[in-house]
Design a protein around this motif. Structure first.
Motif, PDB file in Angstrom:
ATOM      1  N   ASN A   1      -6.651  -2.121  -8.875  1.00  0.00           N
ATOM      2  CA  ASN A   1      -7.510  -3.420  -8.548  1.00  0.00           C
ATOM      3  C   ASN A   1      -6.551  -4.954  -8.512  1.00  0.00           C
ATOM      4  OD1 ASN A   1     -10.062  -4.529  -7.969  1.00  0.00           O
ATOM      5  ND2 ASN A   1     -10.383  -5.225  -9.864  1.00  0.00           N
ATOM      6  N   GLY A   2      -5.472  -5.007  -9.048  1.00  0.00           N
ATOM      7  CA  GLY A   2      -4.508  -5.845  -9.268  1.00  0.00           C
ATOM      8  C   GLY A   2      -3.402  -5.838  -8.117  1.00  0.00           C
ATOM      9  N   SER A   3      -3.400  -5.035  -7.373  1.00  0.00           N
ATOM     10  CA  SER A   3      -2.369  -4.860  -6.111  1.00  0.00           C
ATOM     11  C   SER A   3      -3.009  -5.477  -4.964  1.00  0.00           C
ATOM     12  CB  SER A   3      -2.004  -3.270  -5.861  1.00  0.00           C
ATOM     13  OG  SER A   3      -1.523  -3.192  -4.604  1.00  0.00           O
ATOM     14  N   GLU A   4      -2.199  -6.564  -4.640  1.00  0.00           N
ATOM     15  CA  GLU A   4      -2.458  -7.207  -3.309  1.00  0.00           C
ATOM     16  C   GLU A   4      -2.465  -6.145  -2.082  1.00  0.00           C
ATOM     17  OE1 GLU A   4      -1.050 -11.075  -0.642  1.00  0.00           O
ATOM     18  OE2 GLU A   4       0.013 -10.419  -2.487  1.00  0.00           O
ATOM     19  N   VAL A   5      -1.353  -5.278  -2.017  1.00  0.00           N
ATOM     20  CA  VAL A   5      -1.284  -4.440  -0.929  1.00  0.00           C
ATOM     21  C   VAL A   5      -2.574  -3.539  -0.808  1.00  0.00           C
ATOM     22  CG1 VAL A   5       0.075  -2.202  -0.239  1.00  0.00           C
ATOM     23  CG2 VAL A   5       1.161  -4.396  -1.020  1.00  0.00           C
TER      24      VAL A   5
ATOM     25  N   ARG B   1      -5.725  -4.384  -1.856  1.00  0.00           N
ATOM     26  CA  ARG B   1      -6.872  -5.121  -1.614  1.00  0.00           C
ATOM     27  C   ARG B   1      -6.720  -5.341  -0.046  1.00  0.00           C
ATOM     28  NH1 ARG B   1      -5.405  -8.166  -6.334  1.00  0.00           N
ATOM     29  NH2 ARG B   1      -4.684  -9.873  -4.817  1.00  0.00           N
ATOM     30  N   VAL B   2      -5.572  -5.744   0.391  1.00  0.00           N
ATOM     31  CA  VAL B   2      -5.298  -5.795   2.006  1.00  0.00           C
ATOM     32  C   VAL B   2      -5.897  -4.746   2.718  1.00  0.00           C
ATOM     33  CG1 VAL B   2      -3.810  -6.378   3.865  1.00  0.00           C
ATOM     34  CG2 VAL B   2      -3.642  -7.727   1.673  1.00  0.00           C
ATOM     35  N   ARG B   3      -5.482  -3.451   2.376  1.00  0.00           N
ATOM     36  CA  ARG B   3      -5.995  -2.261   2.957  1.00  0.00           C
ATOM     37  C   ARG B   3      -7.200  -2.073   3.013  1.00  0.00           C
ATOM     38  NH1 ARG B   3      -1.355   2.121   2.087  1.00  0.00           N
ATOM     39  NH2 ARG B   3      -2.301   3.484   3.331  1.00  0.00           N
TER      40      ARG B   3
END
Length: 408
Positions: free
Chosen positions: A274-278, A280-282
């Motif tokens: 949940n904390g990963s921007e990658v 969340r983008v995908r």
């Protein structure tokens, strides 16, 4: 005292019934897949809820969907059914399409014979394909009806007969004898499953869509009464504007949404993901794919409801199906990259969703369909039933529906 007739089910009623049954369909999904078992219990509940009469005319107790002016609701219901279980959704899709074809093409006396029985729970299979699982080579349609006293004889073998396991009626796509192209001679033979000479084959061992049990069927000199042959030769091509494209797109979108919601929920329960921007983008890109496919489906369905030109609308339907297939093929597979190895465990549904997603879209060869879009872009026209595919398994067919925009 006068007793009022029962109130006809509204689209909202039907949607509510799908949402009530859906969680049970999802709960049974894994065991049915593991056992390669037909979802008899799902079908019993669906029939009790009226989901087997969706494409019957209202005067015969149906919802009147997949008929002029009333397409959109059909695709909305299919999408939600597929969200819960794509196998059961596809089976109900096939049954309702077959019931709708019989409704459209029958004579008044045939409608009075078949439709009350269907409304009372007689399920229908649709047998078009003659691609056989233990053979290689191009599919060639050969099923023909040979005239005899009182009707016809049918000797043929069909493949991928979804719903056959529970069907009362096998709606067989076959041609009458003659020299014209196959599509111009094609009618629908409504054969009772327990008729002498009908044999269901035990040949369903597949990667996905396992609980559809879409077996082959052999017809050995089966007698078909004349009043069980529906439609005039070539009517499906010349006189029926409907296709299957948007229904398949709706199923793919629902399946993709089911996979997406599982992926999003899994990520939401893991702080590292949940904390990963990658990640969340995908996930956001997946969401946009779903929005695009669903928006195209809604726009195309609205054109169908308005009665726009069938060829132009089918071109939009092919575009919609391409986007829907892209979503359902990419989202479950990409989900594993985001979630990691534990998502492969059988206690999660993503593995089956992936196998079903890889199997089901093969009903329509995407390259054949988008190539037709390219031909249209090059000024060569587009015919709704003029290409080879899930709605029209015939090469080079151009009926009246396709003449206005059919190129040379």
């Amino acid at each position: 005292m006068t007793i009022a007739p029962p109130r006809a089910l509204t689209l909202d009623d039907l949607k509510a019934r799908v949402e009530e049954l859906g969680p049970r369909f999802r709960q049974r999904m894994r065991d049915l897949d593991a056992e390669v078992a037909f979802p008899f219990e799902n079908f019993a509940e669906a029939a009790e809820a009226g989901l087997h009469t969706l494409c019957l005319p209202e005067e015969y107790g149906g919802a009147g969907l997949w008929l002029p002016g009333n397409y959109s609701g059909w695709y909305e219901l299919l999408e939600r059914l597929a969200y819960w279980d794509t196998n059961t959704a596809q089976l109900l899709q096939v049954h309702n399409h077959a019931a709708g074809i019989i409704s459209w093409h029958s004579t008044p006396s045939q409608r009075d014979h078949f439709l009350p029985r269907i409304a009372d729970g007689a399920f229908c299979a649709s047998l078009g394909s003659e691609a056989h699982l233990y053979e290689n080579g191009a599919e060639v349609l050969a099923a023909e009806l040979t005239a005899c006293d009182g009707g016809y004889r049918l000797t043929a073998r069909k493949g991928f007969a979804s719903v056959a396991a529970i069907a009362t009626y096998l709606m067989v796509w076959a041609a009458v004898e003659g020299d014209e192209p196959y599509a111009e001679r094609m009618v629908f033979a409504v054969v009772e499953r327990d008729a002498p000479g009908v044999e269901l084959l035990d040949d369903w061992q597949m990667l996905g869509m396992r609980s559809t049990v879409s077996c082959g069927v052999r017809f050995d000199d089966v007698f078909v009464p004349a009043d069980h042959v529906v439609g005039e030769p070539g009517d499906w091509i010349r006189k029926d504007p409907r296709t299957f494209s948007c229904a398949y797109a709706a199923n793919h979108i629902g399946s993709a949404q089911g996979a997406f919601d599982f992926i999003a929920g899994y990520i939401g329960d893991r702080d590292d993901l949940n904390g990963s921007e990658v990640v969340r983008v995908r996930l956001g890109r997946m969401d946009a794919k779903l929005f695009a496919a669903r928006a195209c489906l809604a726009a195309t369905a609205a054109r169908l409801d308005r009665g726009d030109d069938p060829d132009e609308v089918e071109a939009d339907a092919v575009r919609t199906m391409h986007l829907a297939k892209d979503a359902v093929l990419s989202i479950p597979f990409e989900g594993f990259d985001l979630l990691g190895a534990r998502a492969c465990h059988e206690r999660y549904p993503l593995g089956q969703m992936m196998r079903d997603a890889r199997t089901f879209p093969l009903h329509f060869r995407d390259d054949l369909y988008v190539e037709r879009l390219a031909e249209m872009a090059r000024g060569r026209g587009f015919s709704a039933k003029g290409g080879r595919g899930g709605s029209t398994p015939f090469e080079g067919t151009k009926g009246q529906l396709g003449q206005a925009h059919a190129g040379a």
